[in-house]
Enzyme design. Structure first.
Site, mmCIF file in Angstrom:
data_model
loop_
_atom_site.group_PDB
_atom_site.id
_atom_site.type_symbol
_atom_site.label_atom_id
_atom_site.label_comp_id
_atom_site.label_asym_id
_atom_site.label_seq_id
_atom_site.Cartn_x
_atom_site.Cartn_y
_atom_site.Cartn_z
ATOM 1 N N GLU A 1 0.832 -1.208 0.000
ATOM 2 C CA GLU A 1 0.000 0.000 0.000
ATOM 3 C C GLU A 1 0.864 1.255 0.000
ATOM 4 O O GLU A 1 0.789 2.066 0.924
ATOM 5 C CB GLU A 1 -0.870 0.021 1.265
ATOM 6 C CG GLU A 1 -1.690 -1.214 1.512
ATOM 7 C CD GLU A 1 -2.205 -1.315 2.965
ATOM 8 O OE1 GLU A 1 -1.828 -0.482 3.813
ATOM 9 O OE2 GLU A 1 -2.980 -2.240 3.238
ATOM 10 N N CYS B 1 -2.839 33.820 9.074
ATOM 11 C CA CYS B 1 -2.643 34.481 10.358
ATOM 12 C C CYS B 1 -2.407 33.481 11.485
ATOM 13 O O CYS B 1 -3.269 33.267 12.340
ATOM 14 C CB CYS B 1 -3.844 35.374 10.649
ATOM 15 S SG CYS B 1 -4.031 36.582 9.345
ATOM 16 N N TYR C 1 0.575 14.286 0.455
ATOM 17 C CA TYR C 1 0.115 14.880 1.705
ATOM 18 C C TYR C 1 0.188 16.402 1.672
ATOM 19 O O TYR C 1 0.514 17.034 2.677
ATOM 20 C CB TYR C 1 0.902 14.293 2.898
ATOM 21 C CG TYR C 1 0.756 12.785 2.977
ATOM 22 C CD1 TYR C 1 -0.471 12.209 3.297
ATOM 23 C CD2 TYR C 1 1.822 11.936 2.675
ATOM 24 C CE1 TYR C 1 -0.625 10.835 3.341
ATOM 25 C CE2 TYR C 1 1.673 10.555 2.711
ATOM 26 C CZ TYR C 1 0.447 10.011 3.040
ATOM 27 O OH TYR C 1 0.296 8.654 3.083
ATOM 28 N N ARG D 1 2.312 20.270 5.807
ATOM 29 C CA ARG D 1 3.232 19.364 6.499
ATOM 30 C C ARG D 1 4.200 20.068 7.456
ATOM 31 O O ARG D 1 4.448 19.557 8.550
ATOM 32 C CB ARG D 1 3.988 18.484 5.498
ATOM 33 C CG ARG D 1 3.045 17.588 4.670
ATOM 34 C CD ARG D 1 3.794 16.683 3.693
ATOM 35 N NE ARG D 1 4.681 15.794 4.397
ATOM 36 C CZ ARG D 1 5.984 15.988 4.527
ATOM 37 N NH1 ARG D 1 6.581 17.002 3.946
ATOM 38 N NH2 ARG D 1 6.702 15.142 5.229
#
Ligand SMILES: *Cc1c(COP(=O)(O)O)cnc(C)c1O
Length: 435
Positions: free
Chosen positions: A291, A362, A390, A330
């Site tokens: 996977e 912000c 991601y 990330r």
């Protein structure tokens, strides 16, 4: 990252074989990023189809001659145009929600090659996946087994299941992306696995078909994989000895990519080692599933961004760009590193300064890179590397920022696979109180 010496021959960036400087201008495959920025605006995700297929080919080489199924873990990047590349290449998909199932089907994926992972599948999602006829449910708890069996029984079906076991191996990665340790929410404990398999085999709505594990993400060592394989094979032996045959073994995903001088093993080299162990233990003939997510798409993508302002300071210089934590989450989530390089190289005489590269959101957590040496001016374009995995799949609308557009590059061809989100798109589900 050091900028390569450039000439007319493209100079690929380390770890990014389809991202290269040609005549001081950064390209993805045969297309200059400066052109794409002008024509499509920024922030902009640009993916190389060749890079995805070449990452997939490394796994395919590793499994040549074996009964193996590669299921792309689509949470890494679930854009339809990306799924289509993998569906056309014959991949299966590892999904974690009913929404992801719909995406695979919309992209032309084969339902029988879908495996459904995740600790919190709802009854609705189970029914949806059973109706579609997916290949396997990777069940993560005993309670889920019971519910799945009852849902399948009411549909007069038997759900194909594999149980995710927790090998209790430390993948030596960031704690937020390590999943195979005892304290994690994922999988069932190694010592409980045999009993839970016996329970599963006794449930009328289930058909036990396999076993699976997934120990974490951005793994750059081979040892955790080899250890996990030993632990899982010990269980295969015990479970089959108890009279429960297992048709497949699924070793999950997790292989890392080169973000910042990381040196993960190549997929084919890793699998040479793992298959040798599998053969040595007598399980080389079993159907294998994997996977992979990040390792198929991570270094196939860059995020193109424009420098809005330079803000010199006493302690820090800030380089404020038009991409932010809502596009590239990330760094804020895991203090992750993305290399940031100029789209057009300036001459060797250009003045460099050290900047914190930050977005407009912000939040002080809205940074993309700390202490980066850059020679830049407002209006320049930068490429945030390793942005294929991601990033877009985790993107949000925080600060009512529209999600970026996405392009898929195939040689010299440019395909728009997601148009830029506008504020009407964002407000469509909302309404004012009228009464
Ligand atoms: C996230 C995930 C993967 C993919 O992980 P990568 O590190 O992106 O390869 C595979 N399997 C499961 C169950 C996952 O949750």
């Amino acid at each position: 990252m050091n900028h390569p010496v450039t000439q007319a021959v493209p100079v690929a960036l380390p770890g990014h074989p389809f991202v290269a400087y040609r005549n001081d201008s950064l390209q993805v495959e045969n297309v200059a990023l400066s052109t794409l920025a002008r024509e499509h605006g920024t922030p902009l995700f640009v993916y190389s189809k060749a890079a995805m297929l070449s990452a997939l080919a490394a796994y395919q080489r590793g499994f040549a001659g074996r009964d193996a199924q590669i299921c792309y873990a689509m949470k890494a990047n679930s854009s339809l145009g990306v799924l289509q590349v993998f569906a056309q290449a014959g991949c299966g998909f590892d999904i974690v929600s009913g929404g992801e199932l719909e995406r695979v089907l919309a992209a032309g994926g084969d339902a029988q090659k879908i495996i459904f992972s995740g600790v919190g599948k709802t009854r609705t999602e189970m029914r949806q996946a059973l109706t579609a006829g997916i290949g396997c449910f990777n069940v993560e708890s005993e309670a889920e087994l019971e519910v799945l069996s009852s849902v399948a029984s009411t549909m007069n079906l038997r759900a194909p299941v594999s149980i995710r076991v927790n090998p209790n191996v430390d993948p030596k990665t960031h704690p937020y992306i390590s999943t195979g340790l005892k304290g994690n929410k994922f999988g069932v404990a190694h010592e409980d696995a045999l009993r839970i398999y016996q329970h599963a085999a006794s449930l009328k709505g289930l058909q036990v078909v396999g076993i699976d594990c997934h120990i974490g993400s951005q793994i750059t060592d081979t040892a955790p994989y080899l250890d996990a394989m030993d632990r899982v094979l010990d269980l295969v032996t015990a479970i089959e000895a108890a009279g429960i045959p297992l048709a497949h073994i699924d070793f999950g995903g997790g292989l890392g990519i080169n973000y910042n001088d990381d040196a993960p093993p190549a997929a084919d080299a890793l699998w040479r080692l793992l298959l040798a162990k599998l053969d040595a233990r007598g399980y080389g003939g079993k159907k294998l599933m994997i996977e992979p997510g990040r390792s198929l798409v991570g270094n196939a993508g860059v995020c193109l961004t424009e420098v809005l302002y330079l803000k010199p300071g006493e302690q820090k210089n800030f380089c404020i760009i038009d991409a932010a934590m809502n596009d590239l989450p990330r760094p804020a989530l895991y203090q992750a590193f993305h290399a940031i390089v100029p789209v057009a190289l300036r001459g060797t005489g250009a003045v460099e300064a050290t900047y914190d590269v930050v977005g407009p959101v912000c939040e002080s957590g809205d940074w993309i890179g700390h202490d980066r040496a850059l020679s830049v001016a407002a209006g320049d374009h930068l490429a945030v590397l390793s942005a294929g995995a991601y990033c877009m799949s985790m993107a949000s609308n925080y600060n009512t920022r529209g999600r970026a557009a996405e392009l898929l590059i195939d040689g010299s061809q440019v395909h728009l696979i997601r148009r830029r989100e506008n504020v009407q798109d964002q407000m469509r589900q909302e309404q004012l109180v009228t009464a």
